[in-house]
Design a protein around this motif. Structure first.
Motif, PDB file in Angstrom:
ATOM      1  N   GLY A 173      -4.355  -3.102  -0.642  1.00 31.44           N
ATOM      2  CA  GLY A 173      -3.017  -3.126  -1.228  1.00 31.44           C
ATOM      3  C   GLY A 173      -3.042  -3.173  -2.738  1.00 31.44           C
ATOM      4  O   GLY A 173      -4.017  -2.796  -3.386  1.00 31.44           O
ATOM      5  N   ARG A 174      -1.947  -3.672  -3.298  1.00 37.94           N
ATOM      6  CA  ARG A 174      -1.828  -3.673  -4.755  1.00 37.94           C
ATOM      7  C   ARG A 174      -2.641  -4.776  -5.418  1.00 37.94           C
ATOM      8  O   ARG A 174      -2.840  -4.759  -6.625  1.00 37.94           O
ATOM      9  CB  ARG A 174      -0.370  -3.753  -5.175  1.00 37.94           C
ATOM     10  CG  ARG A 174       0.304  -5.050  -4.833  1.00 37.94           C
ATOM     11  CD  ARG A 174       1.682  -5.182  -5.382  1.00 37.94           C
ATOM     12  NE  ARG A 174       2.295  -3.898  -5.586  1.00 37.94           N
ATOM     13  CZ  ARG A 174       3.580  -3.695  -5.730  1.00 37.94           C
ATOM     14  NH1 ARG A 174       4.394  -4.708  -5.667  1.00 37.94           N
ATOM     15  NH2 ARG A 174       4.062  -2.491  -5.926  1.00 37.94           N
ATOM     16  N   ASP A 175      -3.120  -5.756  -4.652  1.00 38.69           N
ATOM     17  CA  ASP A 175      -3.971  -6.805  -5.217  1.00 38.69           C
ATOM     18  C   ASP A 175      -5.358  -6.289  -5.551  1.00 38.69           C
ATOM     19  O   ASP A 175      -6.046  -6.844  -6.390  1.00 38.69           O
ATOM     20  CB  ASP A 175      -4.100  -7.981  -4.259  1.00 38.69           C
ATOM     21  CG  ASP A 175      -2.771  -8.681  -4.040  1.00 38.69           C
ATOM     22  OD1 ASP A 175      -1.913  -8.589  -4.940  1.00 38.69           O
ATOM     23  OD2 ASP A 175      -2.596  -9.286  -2.974  1.00 38.69           O
ATOM     24  N   GLY A 176      -5.773  -5.226  -4.889  1.00 41.20           N
ATOM     25  CA  GLY A 176      -7.069  -4.637  -5.158  1.00 41.20           C
ATOM     26  C   GLY A 176      -8.207  -5.417  -4.535  1.00 41.20           C
ATOM     27  O   GLY A 176      -8.012  -6.295  -3.703  1.00 41.20           O
ATOM     28  N   SER A 220     -11.872   4.836 -13.425  1.00 37.56           N
ATOM     29  CA  SER A 220     -10.641   4.174 -13.864  1.00 37.56           C
ATOM     30  C   SER A 220     -10.281   4.528 -15.302  1.00 37.56           C
ATOM     31  O   SER A 220      -9.134   4.388 -15.706  1.00 37.56           O
ATOM     32  CB  SER A 220     -10.770   2.662 -13.718  1.00 37.56           C
ATOM     33  OG  SER A 220     -11.747   2.162 -14.603  1.00 37.56           O
ATOM     34  N   LEU A 269      -7.686  -3.506 -12.758  1.00 38.91           N
ATOM     35  CA  LEU A 269      -6.723  -4.600 -12.896  1.00 38.91           C
ATOM     36  C   LEU A 269      -7.197  -5.627 -13.919  1.00 38.91           C
ATOM     37  O   LEU A 269      -6.515  -5.908 -14.891  1.00 38.91           O
ATOM     38  CB  LEU A 269      -6.495  -5.277 -11.542  1.00 38.91           C
ATOM     39  CG  LEU A 269      -5.932  -4.389 -10.441  1.00 38.91           C
ATOM     40  CD1 LEU A 269      -5.851  -5.141  -9.141  1.00 38.91           C
ATOM     41  CD2 LEU A 269      -4.585  -3.836 -10.843  1.00 38.91           C
ATOM     42  N   ALA A 314      -7.969  -1.419  -7.973  1.00 42.79           N
ATOM     43  CA  ALA A 314      -6.984  -1.103  -6.940  1.00 42.79           C
ATOM     44  C   ALA A 314      -6.659   0.378  -7.051  1.00 42.79           C
ATOM     45  O   ALA A 314      -7.094   1.061  -7.982  1.00 42.79           O
ATOM     46  CB  ALA A 314      -5.718  -1.936  -7.128  1.00 42.79           C
ATOM     47  N   ARG A 318      -3.882   3.336  -7.655  1.00 50.45           N
ATOM     48  CA  ARG A 318      -2.604   3.495  -8.350  1.00 50.45           C
ATOM     49  C   ARG A 318      -1.493   3.618  -7.318  1.00 50.45           C
ATOM     50  O   ARG A 318      -1.681   4.155  -6.234  1.00 50.45           O
ATOM     51  CB  ARG A 318      -2.630   4.734  -9.228  1.00 50.45           C
ATOM     52  CG  ARG A 318      -3.607   4.630 -10.370  1.00 50.45           C
ATOM     53  CD  ARG A 318      -3.445   5.819 -11.311  1.00 50.45           C
ATOM     54  NE  ARG A 318      -4.516   5.866 -12.260  1.00 50.45           N
ATOM     55  CZ  ARG A 318      -4.509   5.219 -13.425  1.00 50.45           C
ATOM     56  NH1 ARG A 318      -3.472   4.488 -13.754  1.00 50.45           N
ATOM     57  NH2 ARG A 318      -5.529   5.298 -14.239  1.00 50.45           N
ATOM     58  N   GLN A 319      -0.323   3.139  -7.668  1.00 50.46           N
ATOM     59  CA  GLN A 319       0.802   3.158  -6.744  1.00 50.46           C
ATOM     60  C   GLN A 319       1.392   4.549  -6.569  1.00 50.46           C
ATOM     61  O   GLN A 319       2.062   4.823  -5.590  1.00 50.46           O
ATOM     62  CB  GLN A 319       1.891   2.199  -7.232  1.00 50.46           C
ATOM     63  CG  GLN A 319       1.432   0.758  -7.276  1.00 50.46           C
ATOM     64  CD  GLN A 319       1.027   0.249  -5.904  1.00 50.46           C
ATOM     65  OE1 GLN A 319       1.703   0.507  -4.927  1.00 50.46           O
ATOM     66  NE2 GLN A 319      -0.075  -0.465  -5.844  1.00 50.46           N
ATOM     67  N   ASP A 320       1.141   5.443  -7.523  1.00 51.04           N
ATOM     68  CA  ASP A 320       1.765   6.765  -7.475  1.00 51.04           C
ATOM     69  C   ASP A 320       0.850   7.857  -6.908  1.00 51.04           C
ATOM     70  O   ASP A 320       1.159   9.034  -7.043  1.00 51.04           O
ATOM     71  CB  ASP A 320       2.235   7.178  -8.863  1.00 51.04           C
ATOM     72  CG  ASP A 320       1.098   7.212  -9.874  1.00 51.04           C
ATOM     73  OD1 ASP A 320       0.032   6.623  -9.590  1.00 51.04           O
ATOM     74  OD2 ASP A 320       1.272   7.816 -10.946  1.00 51.04           O
TER      75      ASP A 320
END
Length: 112
Positions: free
Chosen positions: A17-20, A59, A69, A75, A77-79
């Motif tokens: 998830g977003r926490d990586g 990264s 992060l 993590a 990327r969300q996009d």
């Protein structure tokens, strides 16, 4: 830059998830996934360095799916978009013919 573990890294980071995930934990899970009794070519130290340098380099790239992060934590990327394998021409379950599987009732282990 290609990495042999790219798909596994993407899968693990996607699940985190977003926490990586920390590089040490990621390398440990990759090592456990690819090592075994008969696979002696996987060395944890080399795998750890390979994953660490790969994620660090990726990264820093502009179009990379990896996001740094903080120290050692990465993590996705969300996009980013994940490519799915969708087969349009595959018949549905009720249209597929049912294949019968013959079970072997013998208790012997056939080696030859």
């Amino acid at each position: 830059m290609k990495n042999a573990y790219h798909n596994d890294i993407m899968d693990m980071l996607m699940r985190s998830g977003r926490d990586g995930m920390n590089v040490r934990r990621l390398a440990r899970q990759l090592y456990n996934l690819h090592s075994g009794i008969f696979a002696s070519d996987v060395v944890y130290g080399q795998l750890y360095n390979q994953v660490r340098f790969y994620l660090y380099y990726q990264s820093r790239q502009r179009h990379s799916p990896f996001l740094h992060l903080h120290r050692g934590q990465y993590a996705l990327r969300q996009d980013i978009a994940v490519q799915l394998d969708i087969f349009i021409d595959v018949p549905r379950d009720e249209e597929r013919p049912v294949k019968s599987v013959k079970k072997d009732e013998s208790r012997q282990l056939l080696l030859f």
